[in-house]
Design a protein around this motif. Structure first.
Motif, PDB file in Angstrom:
ATOM      1  N   GLN A  85     -38.749  23.545  -3.610  1.00 23.41           N
ATOM      2  CA  GLN A  85     -38.214  24.898  -3.524  1.00 23.41           C
ATOM      3  C   GLN A  85     -38.533  25.629  -4.831  1.00 23.41           C
ATOM      4  N   ILE A  86     -38.678  26.925  -4.754  1.00 29.08           N
ATOM      5  CA  ILE A  86     -38.845  27.765  -5.936  1.00 29.08           C
ATOM      6  C   ILE A  86     -37.627  28.677  -6.026  1.00 29.08           C
ATOM      7  N   TRP A  87     -36.964  28.619  -7.182  1.00 30.18           N
ATOM      8  CA  TRP A  87     -35.760  29.419  -7.394  1.00 30.18           C
ATOM      9  C   TRP A  87     -35.872  30.173  -8.716  1.00 30.18           C
ATOM     10  N   ALA A  88     -35.330  31.364  -8.749  1.00 30.47           N
ATOM     11  CA  ALA A  88     -35.098  32.043 -10.023  1.00 30.47           C
ATOM     12  C   ALA A  88     -33.873  31.389 -10.669  1.00 30.47           C
ATOM     13  N   ARG A 147     -18.430  31.804 -13.218  1.00 32.51           N
ATOM     14  CA  ARG A 147     -19.326  32.949 -13.346  1.00 32.51           C
ATOM     15  C   ARG A 147     -20.631  32.520 -14.010  1.00 32.51           C
ATOM     16  N   PRO A 148     -21.709  33.255 -13.787  1.00 25.77           N
ATOM     17  CA  PRO A 148     -22.988  32.898 -14.422  1.00 25.77           C
ATOM     18  C   PRO A 148     -22.931  32.832 -15.941  1.00 25.77           C
ATOM     19  N   ASP A 149     -22.006  33.597 -16.579  1.00 29.83           N
ATOM     20  CA  ASP A 149     -21.938  33.539 -18.042  1.00 29.83           C
ATOM     21  C   ASP A 149     -21.130  32.341 -18.531  1.00 29.83           C
ATOM     22  N   GLU A 150     -20.689  31.498 -17.616  1.00 25.36           N
ATOM     23  CA  GLU A 150     -19.960  30.281 -17.962  1.00 25.36           C
ATOM     24  C   GLU A 150     -20.814  29.037 -17.716  1.00 25.36           C
ATOM     25  N   MET A 151     -22.122  29.244 -17.659  1.00 27.46           N
ATOM     26  CA  MET A 151     -23.028  28.123 -17.404  1.00 27.46           C
ATOM     27  C   MET A 151     -24.416  28.451 -17.917  1.00 27.46           C
ATOM     28  N   ALA A 152     -25.267  27.448 -17.874  1.00 30.25           N
ATOM     29  CA  ALA A 152     -26.682  27.634 -18.194  1.00 30.25           C
ATOM     30  C   ALA A 152     -27.500  26.846 -17.189  1.00 30.25           C
ATOM     31  N   ALA A 188     -41.034  22.270 -18.388  1.00 27.98           N
ATOM     32  CA  ALA A 188     -42.378  22.213 -17.788  1.00 27.98           C
ATOM     33  C   ALA A 188     -42.398  22.857 -16.407  1.00 27.98           C
ATOM     34  N   GLY A 189     -41.616  23.921 -16.239  1.00 25.06           N
ATOM     35  CA  GLY A 189     -41.602  24.661 -14.986  1.00 25.06           C
ATOM     36  C   GLY A 189     -40.714  24.094 -13.908  1.00 25.06           C
ATOM     37  N   ASP A 190     -40.008  22.986 -14.193  1.00 21.31           N
ATOM     38  CA  ASP A 190     -39.108  22.362 -13.225  1.00 21.31           C
ATOM     39  C   ASP A 190     -37.652  22.572 -13.628  1.00 21.31           C
ATOM     40  N   LEU A 191     -36.761  22.617 -12.635  1.00 18.29           N
ATOM     41  CA  LEU A 191     -35.334  22.626 -12.918  1.00 18.29           C
ATOM     42  C   LEU A 191     -34.975  21.369 -13.695  1.00 18.29           C
ATOM     43  N   GLU A 192     -34.289  21.554 -14.812  1.00 20.53           N
ATOM     44  CA  GLU A 192     -33.876  20.418 -15.640  1.00 20.53           C
ATOM     45  C   GLU A 192     -32.387  20.131 -15.461  1.00 20.53           C
ATOM     46  N   GLU A 193     -31.524  21.099 -15.821  1.00 20.44           N
ATOM     47  CA  GLU A 193     -30.084  20.867 -15.785  1.00 20.44           C
ATOM     48  C   GLU A 193     -29.330  22.142 -15.417  1.00 20.44           C
ATOM     49  N   VAL A 194     -28.117  21.934 -14.921  1.00 19.85           N
ATOM     50  CA  VAL A 194     -27.118  22.992 -14.828  1.00 19.85           C
ATOM     51  C   VAL A 194     -25.965  22.560 -15.725  1.00 19.85           C
ATOM     52  N   ARG A 195     -25.608  23.411 -16.680  1.00 20.31           N
ATOM     53  CA  ARG A 195     -24.556  23.096 -17.641  1.00 20.31           C
ATOM     54  C   ARG A 195     -23.387  24.040 -17.436  1.00 20.31           C
ATOM     55  N   ARG A 205     -35.708  31.292 -18.929  1.00 19.54           N
ATOM     56  CA  ARG A 205     -36.079  32.693 -18.753  1.00 19.54           C
ATOM     57  C   ARG A 205     -37.248  32.873 -17.789  1.00 19.54           C
ATOM     58  N   ALA A 206     -37.748  31.798 -17.226  1.00 17.44           N
ATOM     59  CA  ALA A 206     -38.884  31.905 -16.286  1.00 17.44           C
ATOM     60  C   ALA A 206     -38.450  32.659 -15.038  1.00 17.44           C
ATOM     61  N   PRO A 207     -39.353  33.438 -14.443  1.00 14.25           N
ATOM     62  CA  PRO A 207     -38.980  34.176 -13.229  1.00 14.25           C
ATOM     63  C   PRO A 207     -38.724  33.260 -12.039  1.00 14.25           C
ATOM     64  N   GLY A 208     -39.361  32.105 -12.022  1.00 14.17           N
ATOM     65  CA  GLY A 208     -39.156  31.143 -10.950  1.00 14.17           C
ATOM     66  C   GLY A 208     -39.468  29.743 -11.441  1.00 14.17           C
TER      67      GLY A 208
END
Length: 219
Positions: A151-154, A170-175, A180-187, A209-212
């Motif tokens: 899947q490709i996600w922003a 909220r989005p400002d409570e996470m990162a 290398a262009g792959d999803l790494e983590e959700v913090r 900051r990548a668009p996708g």
């Protein structure tokens, strides 16, 4: 006891292990921090960007691991403590047994205790219980449960999807981080009592900051 240690004891000052350091290099006392960061690693992304050489069992075909705990990290508003030492640098077998099904490996659980758990002021057993509690407090959105295709996600859309699945987040409570262009983590940022999500501007600024980005499928 040295004169300095005796004076500290007389004044009721908590002795701080020499190894306890913030990211900026200053000593800190275990238990002194502002909030927690729960780091959830996207295992397929980790494995696709060099992790397979480090964690063969986690990355083996058929492992079925999607999001898994990387760590629960005590954090300051600016910087973080690490390697705080103390009497229990090696968790007991009983404490490690409680990490089954939380971390992808016992080795990671040991490492995370030494680097981060020793800074919480908790015992190993209580720290690992806190890790499980934080992990169980975050609902993984359906699109990331067991995706069978790329899947490709922003990154912002990933954050919004997590927010939608977790009331109060909220989005400002996470990162959302990438490598290398792959999803790494959700913090995800939690209060010290793990009862609520909290804003964490410094953590949020680490978002990709990548668009996708690519979200590799679960094996």
């Amino acid at each position: 006891m040295t004169r300095l240690a005796a004076l500290a004891a007389a004044l009721g000052v908590l002795a701080v292990p020499a190894a306890a350091q913030t990211a900026a290099g200053g000593p800190v006392a275990p238990g002194r921090f502002d909030f927690y960061v729960l780091s959830l690693s996207w295992s397929p992304g980790f494995c696709a960007t060099g992790g397979e050489a480090k964690a063969k069992d986690q990355c083996a075909a058929g492992s079925g691991i999607g999001f898994t705990v990387h760590g629960l990290w005590p954090q300051f508003d600016h910087g973080f403590p690490s390697d705080c030492g103390g009497a229990e640098r090696s968790p007991s077998r009983q404490a490690l047994a409680t990490t089954d099904g939380v971390y992808p490996s016992e080795g990671l659980a040991r490492y995370e205790w030494r680097k981060h758990g020793t800074c919480t002021g908790l015992s190993p057993t209580d720290y690992f219980a806190a890790v499980r509690r934080a992990r169980d407090a975050v609902t993984v959105p359906a699109p990331f449960a067991r995706p069978a295709q790329d899947q490709i996600w922003a990154p912002l859309d990933i954050a919004r999807t997590f927010a939608a699945a977790n009331p109060g987040l909220r989005p400002d409570e996470m990162a959302v981080t990438c490598r290398a262009g792959d999803l790494e983590e959700v913090r995800v940022c939690f209060s010290k009592d793990l009862r609520s999500f909290v804003a964490c501007p410094e953590v949020a600024r680490a978002s990709c900051r990548a668009p996708g980005i690519d979200v590799p499928p679960v094996r």
